[in-house]
Design an enzyme around this catalytic site. Sequence first.
Site, mmCIF file in Angstrom:
data_model
loop_
_atom_site.group_PDB
_atom_site.id
_atom_site.type_symbol
_atom_site.label_atom_id
_atom_site.label_comp_id
_atom_site.label_asym_id
_atom_site.label_seq_id
_atom_site.Cartn_x
_atom_site.Cartn_y
_atom_site.Cartn_z
ATOM 1 N N ARG A 175 0.852 -1.188 0.000
ATOM 2 C CA ARG A 175 0.000 0.000 0.000
ATOM 3 C C ARG A 175 0.893 1.245 0.000
ATOM 4 N NH1 ARG A 175 -4.928 -2.255 1.680
ATOM 5 N NH2 ARG A 175 -5.815 -2.560 -0.364
ATOM 6 N N GLN B 250 -0.207 2.514 -5.891
ATOM 7 C CA GLN B 250 -1.640 2.819 -5.793
ATOM 8 C C GLN B 250 -2.399 2.586 -7.109
ATOM 9 O OE1 GLN B 250 -1.943 6.628 -3.998
ATOM 10 N NE2 GLN B 250 -3.587 5.965 -2.637
ATOM 11 N N SER C 258 -8.190 -2.074 -4.053
ATOM 12 C CA SER C 258 -8.827 -0.784 -3.758
ATOM 13 C C SER C 258 -9.943 -0.483 -4.757
ATOM 14 C CB SER C 258 -7.806 0.366 -3.847
ATOM 15 O OG SER C 258 -6.984 0.344 -2.742
HETATM 16 P P1 NAD Z 1 -9.339 -3.808 4.854
HETATM 17 O O1 NAD Z 1 -10.231 -4.281 3.781
HETATM 18 O O2 NAD Z 1 -8.170 -4.631 5.245
HETATM 19 O O3 NAD Z 1 -10.188 -3.579 6.205
HETATM 20 C C1 NAD Z 1 -11.315 -2.745 6.222
HETATM 21 C C2 NAD Z 1 -11.329 -1.922 7.481
HETATM 22 O O4 NAD Z 1 -11.832 -2.713 8.568
HETATM 23 C C3 NAD Z 1 -9.988 -1.366 7.974
HETATM 24 O O5 NAD Z 1 -10.077 0.035 8.089
HETATM 25 C C4 NAD Z 1 -9.785 -2.024 9.330
HETATM 26 O O6 NAD Z 1 -9.119 -1.178 10.247
HETATM 27 C C5 NAD Z 1 -11.223 -2.276 9.749
HETATM 28 N N1 NAD Z 1 -11.370 -3.301 10.802
HETATM 29 C C6 NAD Z 1 -10.699 -4.469 10.971
HETATM 30 N N2 NAD Z 1 -11.148 -5.126 12.065
HETATM 31 C C7 NAD Z 1 -12.145 -4.352 12.605
HETATM 32 C C8 NAD Z 1 -12.987 -4.500 13.730
HETATM 33 N N3 NAD Z 1 -12.908 -5.557 14.539
HETATM 34 N N4 NAD Z 1 -13.894 -3.515 13.971
HETATM 35 C C9 NAD Z 1 -13.978 -2.434 13.169
HETATM 36 N N5 NAD Z 1 -13.206 -2.242 12.083
HETATM 37 C C10 NAD Z 1 -12.291 -3.186 11.805
HETATM 38 O O7 NAD Z 1 -8.889 -2.327 4.481
HETATM 39 P P2 NAD Z 1 -8.374 -1.775 3.056
HETATM 40 O O8 NAD Z 1 -9.487 -1.216 2.288
HETATM 41 O O9 NAD Z 1 -7.557 -2.836 2.428
HETATM 42 O O10 NAD Z 1 -7.467 -0.587 3.513
HETATM 43 C C11 NAD Z 1 -6.528 -0.767 4.560
HETATM 44 C C12 NAD Z 1 -5.698 0.518 4.677
HETATM 45 O O11 NAD Z 1 -4.787 0.626 3.594
HETATM 46 C C13 NAD Z 1 -6.492 1.804 4.728
HETATM 47 O O12 NAD Z 1 -5.852 2.689 5.626
HETATM 48 C C14 NAD Z 1 -6.381 2.335 3.326
HETATM 49 O O13 NAD Z 1 -6.518 3.729 3.249
HETATM 50 C C15 NAD Z 1 -4.967 1.915 3.014
HETATM 51 N N6 NAD Z 1 -4.732 1.765 1.569
HETATM 52 C C16 NAD Z 1 -3.629 2.392 1.048
HETATM 53 C C17 NAD Z 1 -3.356 2.247 -0.299
HETATM 54 C C18 NAD Z 1 -2.153 2.906 -0.894
HETATM 55 O O14 NAD Z 1 -1.594 3.788 -0.279
HETATM 56 N N7 NAD Z 1 -1.697 2.467 -2.047
HETATM 57 C C19 NAD Z 1 -4.208 1.497 -1.109
HETATM 58 C C20 NAD Z 1 -5.313 0.866 -0.526
HETATM 59 C C21 NAD Z 1 -5.554 1.004 0.826
#
Ligand code: NAD
Length: 387
Positions: free
Chosen positions: A126, A131, A137
């Site tokens: 990430r 990205q 995403s």
């Molecule tokens: P994910 O699908 O892994 O998880 C979804 C969300 O569920 C997360 O925010 C997590 O904290 C939350 N979660 C987990 N357990 C939980 C619980 N018990 N209760 C409540 N919430 C809970 O998340 P994602 O969409 O893959 O994104 C993860 C992170 O990576 C985010 O901060 C996102 O902004 C970041 N991201 C960055 C990039 C990049 O910079 N290239 C790309 C994609 C995502």
Amino acid sequence: MKIAVVRESRPGEHRVALVPESCEKLRRAGFGVAIESGAGVAAGYDDDAYRSADAGIETDAESLVQSADILLTVNPPANRDGRAALDWINPSTIVVGSLMPLRDPRQMEALAKRGATAFSTDSIPRTTRAQAMDTLSSMSSVSGYKGVLLAAVALPKYLPMLSSAAGTVFAARVFVIGAAVAGLQALATAKRLGATVSATDVRPEVQEQIESVGARYVGVELKKDASTGGGYAGELSEEDRERQREMLLDELAKSDVVITTALIGGVFAPKIITREMVRSMRPGSIIVDLAADGGGNCELSVPGEDVEVRGVRVMAPLNLPATMPEHASLLFSRNLTNFVEAFSKEGEFEVDADDEIQGECLIATDGEIVHDRTRDALRELVNEATS
Ligand code: NAD
């Protein structure tokens, strides 16, 4: 190098790995591109659209896969649907797609046995540089959007506040659990439809992002930090789970729609909504469990089905991006094209396991699984089978 795309064989899959716009781009970058006839039809892209984009159309899927230097795919190649797509792959083939290696490590083992070099775009780091290649995403965003629409259609109420000659109805309350890519898109969509929106997450750093889309943040003070780095959350301790349970009982009883998106390490779904919480909700309320592909966040979710419990509808749709195939394919295709272009010169893709992006998402090469977490998952499966 020749890039090939064949029809996806996963049941219910309507997406295609490359859309015509990307074929043109890859041709300009020096690649040959060929598509199996009809591969894009379910996503709204017919053979003529590919021909206009200078892609070859081939009817024999077997010879197309066998002649490919790079095979682009949405799902892991499988022998299914009367086809032996996996068995057609050569040791010299580079496979790129959303392989979800931890969801089915055995499938990765089968792919590794073919000798192919396989990259999974949902395992890329990430980082800012990666990205534009991040299929996870793009697809999470589609799921967040579509999840709210499913709820809006099933809800026996308006989402927005409405004033009419018959008086005023108040806006529905939408509560989102897990506010990363899917959750933030769900919040933004529900907000645009006029609902009153709020959300929680175990990573307190997302408060600002929740508020930036006009939603209320509902935090839980956790004893132990749940962030594991890279934006991912770990599992909660029993004590913290209890704190979260109290908050959720209260929030869910006030909500008309609950959308859950929580994943551990981006793969597995923790059980967050209990039977007791569902019982506390008003009849007519809806839960949309967007973590159903990872097993579901609600104890009552049946992945792929809708169930009703005391008037509360628990929806656990699978593979939502496939229900919006035109745009889901467009975004997916752009992600794969960005990946291929980033590591190519004059139509030649260069495998470099030392590159920080390739290194993280290289799953198999030379007949071996080289992705640590996939190897660990396979070892666990073997241990389970022998114990
Ligand atoms: P994910 O699908 O892994 O998880 C979804 C969300 O569920 C997360 O925010 C997590 O904290 C939350 N979660 C987990 N357990 C939980 C619980 N018990 N209760 C409540 N919430 C809970 O998340 P994602 O969409 O893959 O994104 C993860 C992170 O990576 C985010 O901060 C996102 O902004 C970041 N991201 C960055 C990039 C990049 O910079 N290239 C790309 C994609 C995502």
